[in-house]
Design a protein around this motif. Structure first.
Motif, short mmCIF file in Angstrom:
data_model
loop_
_atom_site.label_atom_id
_atom_site.label_comp_id
_atom_site.label_asym_id
_atom_site.label_seq_id
_atom_site.Cartn_x
_atom_site.Cartn_y
_atom_site.Cartn_z
N GLY A 60 -17.99 7.74 8.60
CA GLY A 60 -16.99 8.59 7.97
C GLY A 60 -16.02 9.24 8.92
N LEU A 61 -15.97 8.79 10.17
CA LEU A 61 -15.11 9.40 11.17
C LEU A 61 -13.74 8.74 11.20
CD1 LEU A 61 -17.58 9.71 14.18
CD2 LEU A 61 -17.00 11.44 12.47
N ARG A 62 -12.74 9.54 11.46
CA ARG A 62 -11.40 8.98 11.64
C ARG A 62 -11.40 7.98 12.78
NH1 ARG A 62 -7.08 10.30 15.03
NH2 ARG A 62 -5.03 9.69 14.20
N ILE A 63 -11.98 8.36 13.91
CA ILE A 63 -12.10 7.49 15.08
C ILE A 63 -13.46 7.72 15.71
CG2 ILE A 63 -11.32 7.18 17.47
CD1 ILE A 63 -8.47 7.48 16.52
N ASP A 64 -14.19 6.64 15.97
CA ASP A 64 -15.48 6.70 16.67
C ASP A 64 -15.19 6.43 18.14
OD1 ASP A 64 -17.96 6.11 17.85
OD2 ASP A 64 -18.80 5.44 15.94
N GLY A 65 -15.09 7.49 18.95
CA GLY A 65 -14.67 7.36 20.34
C GLY A 65 -15.57 6.46 21.16
N ASP A 66 -16.88 6.60 21.02
CA ASP A 66 -17.80 5.80 21.83
C ASP A 66 -17.71 4.32 21.46
OD1 ASP A 66 -18.63 8.04 23.17
OD2 ASP A 66 -20.44 8.32 21.98
N ALA A 67 -17.72 4.03 20.16
CA ALA A 67 -17.72 2.64 19.71
C ALA A 67 -16.41 1.95 20.08
CB ALA A 67 -17.95 2.56 18.21
N ARG A 68 -15.29 2.64 19.91
CA ARG A 68 -14.01 1.99 20.20
C ARG A 68 -13.80 1.82 21.71
NH1 ARG A 68 -9.18 5.29 21.05
NH2 ARG A 68 -7.95 4.04 19.63
N ALA A 69 -14.34 2.76 22.51
CA ALA A 69 -14.22 2.60 23.96
C ALA A 69 -14.88 1.31 24.43
CB ALA A 69 -14.84 3.80 24.68
N PHE A 70 -15.98 0.93 23.78
CA PHE A 70 -16.65 -0.32 24.14
C PHE A 70 -15.93 -1.52 23.53
CE2 PHE A 70 -19.85 -3.66 23.44
CZ PHE A 70 -20.22 -3.88 24.76
N ASP A 71 -15.64 -1.47 22.24
CA ASP A 71 -15.08 -2.63 21.55
C ASP A 71 -13.67 -2.98 21.99
OD1 ASP A 71 -17.26 -3.31 19.97
OD2 ASP A 71 -16.67 -2.01 18.32
N TYR A 72 -12.87 -2.00 22.37
CA TYR A 72 -11.45 -2.25 22.58
C TYR A 72 -11.07 -2.49 24.04
CZ TYR A 72 -10.87 -0.42 17.79
OH TYR A 72 -10.95 -0.21 16.44
N THR A 73 -12.02 -2.44 24.96
CA THR A 73 -11.69 -2.58 26.38
C THR A 73 -12.33 -3.82 26.97
OG1 THR A 73 -13.56 -1.16 26.99
CG2 THR A 73 -11.41 -0.09 26.73
N PRO A 74 -11.59 -4.54 27.83
CA PRO A 74 -12.17 -5.73 28.47
C PRO A 74 -13.14 -5.36 29.58
CG PRO A 74 -9.91 -5.37 29.22
CD PRO A 74 -10.16 -4.36 28.16
N ARG A 75 -13.97 -6.31 29.91
CA ARG A 75 -14.90 -6.08 31.02
C ARG A 75 -14.12 -6.10 32.32
NH1 ARG A 75 -20.33 -6.07 31.77
NH2 ARG A 75 -21.05 -6.57 33.88
N ARG A 76 -14.44 -5.15 33.20
CA ARG A 76 -13.77 -5.06 34.50
C ARG A 76 -14.60 -5.79 35.56
NH1 ARG A 76 -12.87 1.05 35.79
NH2 ARG A 76 -11.62 0.12 37.47
N PRO A 77 -13.97 -6.22 36.64
CA PRO A 77 -14.73 -6.83 37.72
C PRO A 77 -15.78 -5.86 38.25
CG PRO A 77 -12.36 -7.16 38.03
CD PRO A 77 -12.51 -6.19 36.90
N GLY A 78 -16.94 -6.36 38.58
CA GLY A 78 -17.98 -5.50 39.13
C GLY A 78 -19.22 -5.46 38.27
N ASP A 79 -20.18 -4.64 38.69
CA ASP A 79 -21.45 -4.54 37.99
C ASP A 79 -21.34 -3.57 36.82
OD1 ASP A 79 -21.30 -2.06 39.16
OD2 ASP A 79 -22.90 -2.40 40.61
N GLU A 80 -22.49 -3.20 36.25
CA GLU A 80 -22.49 -2.32 35.08
C GLU A 80 -21.91 -0.95 35.38
OE1 GLU A 80 -23.09 -3.03 31.87
OE2 GLU A 80 -23.15 -5.07 32.64
N ALA A 81 -22.02 -0.50 36.61
CA ALA A 81 -21.45 0.80 36.97
C ALA A 81 -19.94 0.81 36.81
CB ALA A 81 -21.84 1.17 38.40
N ALA A 82 -19.32 -0.37 36.94
CA ALA A 82 -17.87 -0.46 36.79
C ALA A 82 -17.44 -0.41 35.33
CB ALA A 82 -17.36 -1.76 37.42
#
Length: 321
Positions: free
Chosen positions: A115-137
C-alpha cells in the motif's frame, strides 16, 4: 464525448482526490483511492500479480484498457514503473483526454504489491544495474540499501508481464513504451543501453545519472545500436532540487559539516548532465525528445512527465525533439 451528470460528478470527485496526492512527494505515504478504484468513462481495468524469481518481491500490475475497438495494428502501450506513484499522479481528466485521442494507449502500472506510494528498498534493488565488484559494491549511498537487480527485473517484465498484458488486448508491438522516474529513469536508460530492442520508446524522467558513480555514463559509452528501427528516447529534467545536494549553511561560529555521501554523489555530475546525454545520443543518430521542466522539483517531474508521454503515444500531441 457525452458524459451523464452522475458520471461528470464522479470524474470531478476522482480528479479532486488525485490532484493533492500527486503534489505530495512522501514516498512512504499510503496509496489511498486512485482512478483504478473508480469508473472513468472510456476505460476498463484489468489486473495481474507476479513475483520476482527469487520469491522476495511481489508485484501488482494494474492495466487501464481503452473501451473502444482496437486499431487494426493494435493499441500503443506504456509500461510504467513505480506503478502506485504513477497511479496517484494520474487523474480522471487525463484519462478522459486520452480516451478521446486518435490512438489511446493501454497503460500498465507496475507496482510493488503493497500500500505504499513508493517502496524505497524494493525499488533500489529492482531499478539499479549491478556494479562491477563484489557484494559490498552493491550497496546504495542512500541508506546502504541493496542494489543490482535491474537485469532480473527487466527479464521479468519482458518474459512475464509483457506477455500477460499483451494477451489481454491487441497491442501494436511497434509502439511499446517503458517509463520511469528517478531510479526508475536509471532502469529505463539501463534497458535502452543493454536491451535496445526490448521496447520502441524509452522515457526517463529526471533520471538519477549520478547513481553508481556514473554507471549509466559508462553504459552509454559502451552501448551498441540494435538492428532494425532505432528506439525513441524521451528525457525530462527538473530544476528545483539544487538545495537538496548542497550542504546546509552552518550556524555562525560553527564549522560547515562535511558533505554526506548522497550530497557528494548528487554533485558529482553537472546540472546539465541529462541534457548533455540527450545531445550525445542525438549525435549518435537516436531520436531524442529532450524537454526541460524548469521550476519543478525532482519529485514533481514524475507527475509532469506522465501526461507528456501518454499524450504523445496517443497522437494527442507531438513532442518537439
Amino acid at each position: 464525448m457525452r458524459i451523464a451528470c452522475t458520471g461528470l460528478a464522479l470524474l470531478l470527485g476522482v480528479a479532486a482526490m488525485a490532484t493533492p496526492a500527486a503534489a505530495q512527494p512522501g514516498r512512504a505515504r499510503p496509496v489511498g483511492t486512485t482512478v483504478a478504484d473508480a469508473e472513468v468513462p472510456g476505460w476498463r481495468w484489468q489486473e495481474t500479480r507476479v513475483t520476482s524469481t527469487d520469491g522476495l518481491r511481489p508485484y501488482r500490475v494494474r492495466v487501464a484498457v481503452p473501451e473502444r475497438p482496437a486499431p487494426a495494428d493494435g493499441f500503443p502501450v506504456a509500461y510504467l514503473l513505480d506503478g502506485n506513484a504513477a497511479l496517484m499522479a494520474t487523474d480522471a481528466a487525463l484519462l478522459t483526454r486520452l480516451a478521446a485521442a486518435p490512438r489511446p494507449p493501454v497503460i500498465v502500472f507496475i507496482a510493488h504489491d503493497n500500500g505504499l506510494r513508493i517502496d524505497g528498498d524494493a525499488r533500489a534493488f529492482d531499478y539499479t544495474p549491478r556494479r562491477p565488484g563484489d557484494e559490498a559494491a552493491q550497496r546504495d549511498v542512500l541508506g546502504g540499501r541493496r542494489t543490482g537487480g535491474a537485469d532480473a527485473f527487466l527479464a521479468l517484465i519482458e518474459r512475464t508481464i509483457v506477455p500477460q498484458v499483451e494477451a489481454m488486448v491487441p497491442i501494436d508491438s511497434s509502439r511499446r513504451a517503458l517509463w520511469g522516474h528517478s531510479y526508475g529513469g536509471v532502469f529505463v536508460l539501463h534497458a535502452l543501453f543493454t536491451r535496445p530492442d526490448a521496447f520502441n520508446v524509452y522515457a526517463a524522467a529526471d533520471p538519477s545519472l549520478w547513481w553508481g558513480d556514473g554507471q549509466l555514463l559508462r553504459e552509454e559509452a559502451e552501448a551498441v545500436a540494435a538492428p532494425g528501427p532505432a528506439a525513441v528516447l524521451y528525457l525530462w529534467a527538473g530544476g528545483g532540487d539544487a538545495a537538496m545536494a548542497s550542504p546546509r549553511v552552518p550556524e555562525p561560529g560553527r564549522a560547515p559539516a562535511p558533505p554526506s555521501a548522497f550530497q557528494r554523489a548528487r554533485t558529482s555530475l553537472p546540472a546539465t548532465a541529462t541534457e548533455d546525454m540527450a545531445a550525445r545520443l542525438r549525435a549518435r543518430g537516436l531520436t531524442v525528445h529532450w524537454t526541460p521542466l524548469p521550476g519543478l522539483s525532482h519529485g514533481q517531474t514524475l507527475g509532469a512527465s506522465l501526461p507528456l508521454l501518454l499524450e504523445a503515444l496517443s497522437g494527442a500531441s507531438v513532442a518537439t525533439p
